[in-house]
Design an enzyme around this catalytic site. Structure first.
Site, mmCIF file in Angstrom:
data_model
loop_
_atom_site.group_PDB
_atom_site.id
_atom_site.type_symbol
_atom_site.label_atom_id
_atom_site.label_comp_id
_atom_site.label_asym_id
_atom_site.label_seq_id
_atom_site.Cartn_x
_atom_site.Cartn_y
_atom_site.Cartn_z
ATOM 1 N N HIS A 99 42.029 40.649 40.227
ATOM 2 C CA HIS A 99 42.938 39.497 40.370
ATOM 3 C C HIS A 99 42.152 38.279 40.811
ATOM 4 O O HIS A 99 41.212 38.380 41.601
ATOM 5 C CB HIS A 99 44.080 39.808 41.336
ATOM 6 C CG HIS A 99 43.648 39.962 42.765
ATOM 7 N ND1 HIS A 99 43.728 38.937 43.679
ATOM 8 C CD2 HIS A 99 43.107 41.004 43.426
ATOM 9 C CE1 HIS A 99 43.265 39.355 44.850
ATOM 10 N NE2 HIS A 99 42.881 40.608 44.734
ATOM 11 N N CYS A 102 40.540 36.892 44.578
ATOM 12 C CA CYS A 102 40.294 38.120 45.342
ATOM 13 C C CYS A 102 39.322 37.804 46.486
ATOM 14 O O CYS A 102 38.197 37.364 46.255
ATOM 15 C CB CYS A 102 39.697 39.192 44.431
ATOM 16 S SG CYS A 102 39.433 40.775 45.266
HETATM 17 CO CO CO Z 1 41.500 41.527 45.929
#
Ligand code: CO
Length: 218
Positions: A99, A102
């Site tokens: 993602h 992060c």
């Molecule tokens: Co993460």
């Protein structure tokens, strides 16, 4: 939203009652067995819940999460989970899902000291160092997102090279690996087009994915 532990139990009772009312027998059918088609390997980040993002219900996705979705060849926890998913549950798809934003990847990129987790994030620093030339020409504000994507690419290769996947493909088992990245800012999944169905073409798909990431804003 402010919640207390007692709220969690209240929500749980309401949810279970609502599920049972809408779909009588939902829970008792899950007692018999789980037959998920998907395995999700993602970050532990609280903003990236596998089921909600994909609209999957209990019983539909087998999940392994750790800090920054890392798959290490000697990590018995990850490998055991992957083995159970592939050999016992016969999942058809395994996705490694990073993602953007992060914090584990950012810490690895910047070499920030967090504590014990530094040792875990060292694996992502290996990814960073391996792709130093690619990262160096990417604009600084894009670099963390690029490393998030590179990390997914490398972790899929690690899954592919694991004895579990090698054995599965040798048996002719139908299991595909995918690399995705989730956007915390818009809730959308991006497919890195790393679909791997066996050893054939891995090198080419890997190179193409790296070239794609290299196209990021410089
Ligand atoms: Co993460």
């Amino acid at each position: 939203m402010t919640t207390s532990i007692s709220d969690l139990f209240a929500h749980n009772r309401a949810w279970a009652a609502q599920m049972e009312a809408e779909r009588p027998g939902f829970f008792t059918s899950l007692v018999q067995q789980q037959t998920p088609k998907y395995m999700w390997i993602g970050c532990s980040d609280s903003r990236v819940p596998a089921n909600q993002i994909t609209g999957l219900e209990p019983g539909e996705v087998f999940v392994h999460r750790n800090v920054a979705n890392v798959v290490v060849h000697s990590d018995l926890n990850a490998l055991s989970t992957i083995q159970f998913a592939v050999e016992r549950l016969k999942v058809k798809h395994v996705m490694v899902v990073g993602h953007y934003g992060c914090s584990g990847v950012r810490a690895a990129l910047e070499g920030a000291r967090i504590g014990l987790a530094d040792n875990w994030l060292r694996h992502i620093q290996d990814v960073r160092d391996r792709h130093r030339n690619l990262l160096d020409v990417i604009a600084e504000d894009q670099r963390c997102d690029a490393l998030v994507e590179l990390n997914v690419v490398e972790q899929i290769i690690n899954v592919a090279q694991s004895t579990v996947l090698q054995d599965a493909w040798l048996r002719g088992q139908d299991v595909t690996l995918h690399g995705w990245v989730y956007g915390i800012n818009d809730g959308l999944l991006k497919d890195l087009k790393m679909g791997l169905t066996g050893n054939d073409g891995i090198e080419m798909i890997y190179r193409a994915a790296l070239a794609d990431i290299g196209q990021r804003q410089r």
